[in-house]
Design a protein around this motif. Structure first.
Motif, PDB file in Angstrom:
ATOM      1  N   LYS A 259      46.243  40.622  26.423  1.00 44.09           N
ATOM      2  CA  LYS A 259      46.438  39.743  25.268  1.00 44.09           C
ATOM      3  C   LYS A 259      45.317  38.708  25.109  1.00 44.09           C
ATOM      4  O   LYS A 259      45.253  38.032  24.095  1.00 44.09           O
ATOM      5  CB  LYS A 259      47.760  38.980  25.407  1.00 44.09           C
ATOM      6  CG  LYS A 259      48.974  39.859  25.531  1.00 44.09           C
ATOM      7  CD  LYS A 259      50.184  38.981  25.771  1.00 44.09           C
ATOM      8  CE  LYS A 259      51.373  39.792  26.250  1.00 44.09           C
ATOM      9  NZ  LYS A 259      52.469  38.923  26.692  1.00 44.09           N
ATOM     10  N   LEU A 260      44.455  38.567  26.103  1.00 43.23           N
ATOM     11  CA  LEU A 260      43.447  37.509  26.112  1.00 43.23           C
ATOM     12  C   LEU A 260      42.323  37.782  25.118  1.00 43.23           C
ATOM     13  O   LEU A 260      42.034  38.931  24.796  1.00 43.23           O
ATOM     14  CB  LEU A 260      42.873  37.342  27.515  1.00 43.23           C
ATOM     15  CG  LEU A 260      43.865  37.018  28.630  1.00 43.23           C
ATOM     16  CD1 LEU A 260      43.149  36.904  29.961  1.00 43.23           C
ATOM     17  CD2 LEU A 260      44.656  35.762  28.327  1.00 43.23           C
ATOM     18  N   SER A 261      41.684  36.702  24.693  1.00 45.02           N
ATOM     19  CA  SER A 261      40.547  36.823  23.775  1.00 45.02           C
ATOM     20  C   SER A 261      39.386  37.526  24.470  1.00 45.02           C
ATOM     21  O   SER A 261      39.266  37.472  25.699  1.00 45.02           O
ATOM     22  CB  SER A 261      40.101  35.434  23.311  1.00 45.02           C
ATOM     23  OG  SER A 261      39.553  34.708  24.401  1.00 45.02           O
ATOM     24  N   PRO A 262      38.506  38.175  23.689  1.00 49.31           N
ATOM     25  CA  PRO A 262      37.341  38.840  24.292  1.00 49.31           C
ATOM     26  C   PRO A 262      36.469  37.869  25.095  1.00 49.31           C
ATOM     27  O   PRO A 262      35.945  38.228  26.146  1.00 49.31           O
ATOM     28  CB  PRO A 262      36.579  39.400  23.096  1.00 49.31           C
ATOM     29  CG  PRO A 262      37.597  39.518  22.012  1.00 49.31           C
ATOM     30  CD  PRO A 262      38.593  38.423  22.257  1.00 49.31           C
ATOM     31  N   GLU A 263      36.330  36.632  24.612  1.00 47.32           N
ATOM     32  CA  GLU A 263      35.516  35.636  25.326  1.00 47.32           C
ATOM     33  C   GLU A 263      36.120  35.311  26.686  1.00 47.32           C
ATOM     34  O   GLU A 263      35.420  35.176  27.685  1.00 47.32           O
ATOM     35  CB  GLU A 263      35.381  34.346  24.494  1.00 47.32           C
ATOM     36  CG  GLU A 263      34.645  34.529  23.194  1.00 47.32           C
ATOM     37  CD  GLU A 263      35.538  35.062  22.062  1.00 47.32           C
ATOM     38  OE1 GLU A 263      36.791  35.092  22.212  1.00 47.32           O
ATOM     39  OE2 GLU A 263      34.979  35.466  21.031  1.00 47.32           O
ATOM     40  N   CYS A 264      37.435  35.173  26.715  1.00 44.35           N
ATOM     41  CA  CYS A 264      38.113  34.872  27.975  1.00 44.35           C
ATOM     42  C   CYS A 264      37.986  36.051  28.935  1.00 44.35           C
ATOM     43  O   CYS A 264      37.704  35.862  30.118  1.00 44.35           O
ATOM     44  CB  CYS A 264      39.580  34.525  27.724  1.00 44.35           C
ATOM     45  SG  CYS A 264      40.497  34.101  29.220  1.00 44.35           S
ATOM     46  N   LYS A 265      38.185  37.259  28.435  1.00 44.55           N
ATOM     47  CA  LYS A 265      38.062  38.445  29.295  1.00 44.55           C
ATOM     48  C   LYS A 265      36.668  38.537  29.907  1.00 44.55           C
ATOM     49  O   LYS A 265      36.517  38.827  31.094  1.00 44.55           O
ATOM     50  CB  LYS A 265      38.352  39.712  28.496  1.00 44.55           C
ATOM     51  CG  LYS A 265      39.807  39.907  28.173  1.00 44.55           C
ATOM     52  CD  LYS A 265      39.997  41.183  27.385  1.00 44.55           C
ATOM     53  CE  LYS A 265      41.437  41.379  26.963  1.00 44.55           C
ATOM     54  NZ  LYS A 265      41.639  42.587  26.174  1.00 44.55           N
ATOM     55  N   GLU A 266      35.640  38.275  29.099  1.00 42.07           N
ATOM     56  CA  GLU A 266      34.261  38.316  29.604  1.00 42.07           C
ATOM     57  C   GLU A 266      34.058  37.252  30.680  1.00 42.07           C
ATOM     58  O   GLU A 266      33.448  37.508  31.724  1.00 42.07           O
ATOM     59  CB  GLU A 266      33.281  38.115  28.452  1.00 42.07           C
ATOM     60  CG  GLU A 266      31.839  38.184  28.868  1.00 42.07           C
ATOM     61  CD  GLU A 266      30.883  37.982  27.697  1.00 42.07           C
ATOM     62  OE1 GLU A 266      29.734  37.591  27.958  1.00 42.07           O
ATOM     63  OE2 GLU A 266      31.282  38.207  26.538  1.00 42.07           O
ATOM     64  N   HIS A 267      34.572  36.061  30.428  1.00 47.48           N
ATOM     65  CA  HIS A 267      34.468  34.961  31.395  1.00 47.48           C
ATOM     66  C   HIS A 267      35.142  35.344  32.713  1.00 47.48           C
ATOM     67  O   HIS A 267      34.589  35.140  33.793  1.00 47.48           O
ATOM     68  CB  HIS A 267      35.113  33.703  30.803  1.00 47.48           C
ATOM     69  CG  HIS A 267      35.254  32.569  31.763  1.00 47.48           C
ATOM     70  ND1 HIS A 267      34.186  31.812  32.174  1.00 47.48           N
ATOM     71  CD2 HIS A 267      36.339  32.067  32.400  1.00 47.48           C
ATOM     72  CE1 HIS A 267      34.609  30.883  33.020  1.00 47.48           C
ATOM     73  NE2 HIS A 267      35.904  31.020  33.172  1.00 47.48           N
ATOM     74  N   LEU A 268      36.329  35.937  32.619  1.00 50.05           N
ATOM     75  CA  LEU A 268      37.062  36.319  33.829  1.00 50.05           C
ATOM     76  C   LEU A 268      36.378  37.465  34.561  1.00 50.05           C
ATOM     77  O   LEU A 268      36.356  37.484  35.791  1.00 50.05           O
ATOM     78  CB  LEU A 268      38.511  36.674  33.477  1.00 50.05           C
ATOM     79  CG  LEU A 268      39.343  35.525  32.922  1.00 50.05           C
ATOM     80  CD1 LEU A 268      40.739  36.010  32.548  1.00 50.05           C
ATOM     81  CD2 LEU A 268      39.421  34.363  33.890  1.00 50.05           C
ATOM     82  N   ASP A 269      35.799  38.401  33.816  1.00 49.20           N
ATOM     83  CA  ASP A 269      35.039  39.493  34.450  1.00 49.20           C
ATOM     84  C   ASP A 269      33.901  38.922  35.295  1.00 49.20           C
ATOM     85  O   ASP A 269      33.685  39.349  36.431  1.00 49.20           O
ATOM     86  CB  ASP A 269      34.462  40.448  33.403  1.00 49.20           C
ATOM     87  CG  ASP A 269      35.499  41.387  32.809  1.00 49.20           C
ATOM     88  OD1 ASP A 269      36.620  41.471  33.360  1.00 49.20           O
ATOM     89  OD2 ASP A 269      35.190  42.029  31.792  1.00 49.20           O
ATOM     90  N   LYS A 270      33.188  37.950  34.739  1.00 48.45           N
ATOM     91  CA  LYS A 270      32.078  37.329  35.480  1.00 48.45           C
ATOM     92  C   LYS A 270      32.609  36.545  36.675  1.00 48.45           C
ATOM     93  O   LYS A 270      32.048  36.607  37.767  1.00 48.45           O
ATOM     94  CB  LYS A 270      31.289  36.401  34.562  1.00 48.45           C
ATOM     95  CG  LYS A 270      30.464  37.124  33.532  1.00 48.45           C
ATOM     96  CD  LYS A 270      29.749  36.142  32.632  1.00 48.45           C
ATOM     97  CE  LYS A 270      29.017  36.858  31.518  1.00 48.45           C
ATOM     98  NZ  LYS A 270      28.417  35.900  30.572  1.00 48.45           N
TER      99      LYS A 270
END
Length: 82
Positions: free
Chosen positions: A64-75
């Protein structure tokens, strides 16, 4: 006299660095300014801080998370952790 002023300054500096995330250079998980701030407010606002509970909540809501949040969490987590 000079040593006491220096000691107070160092103590204030240490508290300030600690309060801002320990100086690790990593953006905070869901604090203001984080790409996950709005997602955290939306999905995890009732989750108390500490012991990885915010992280676990974000993981539970990953789809459900925003793409920006997902990218941040991936990093932050070193690529997809489910």
């Amino acid at each position: 006299m000079n040593w006491s002023i220096l000691s107070i300054f160092m103590m204030v500096l240490g508290v300030s660095v600690y309060a801002q995330g320990g100086g690790s250079g990593k953006p905070r998980m869901g604090g203001p300014g984080s790409p996950c701030f709005e997602d955290r407010q939306k999905y995890c606002s009732d989750v108390p801080k500490g012991q990885g509970r915010i992280r676990d909540c974000l993981k539970e809501n990953l789809d459900k998370l925003s793409p920006e949040c997902k990218e941040h969490l991936d990093k932050r987590w070193g690529k997809k952790k489910s």
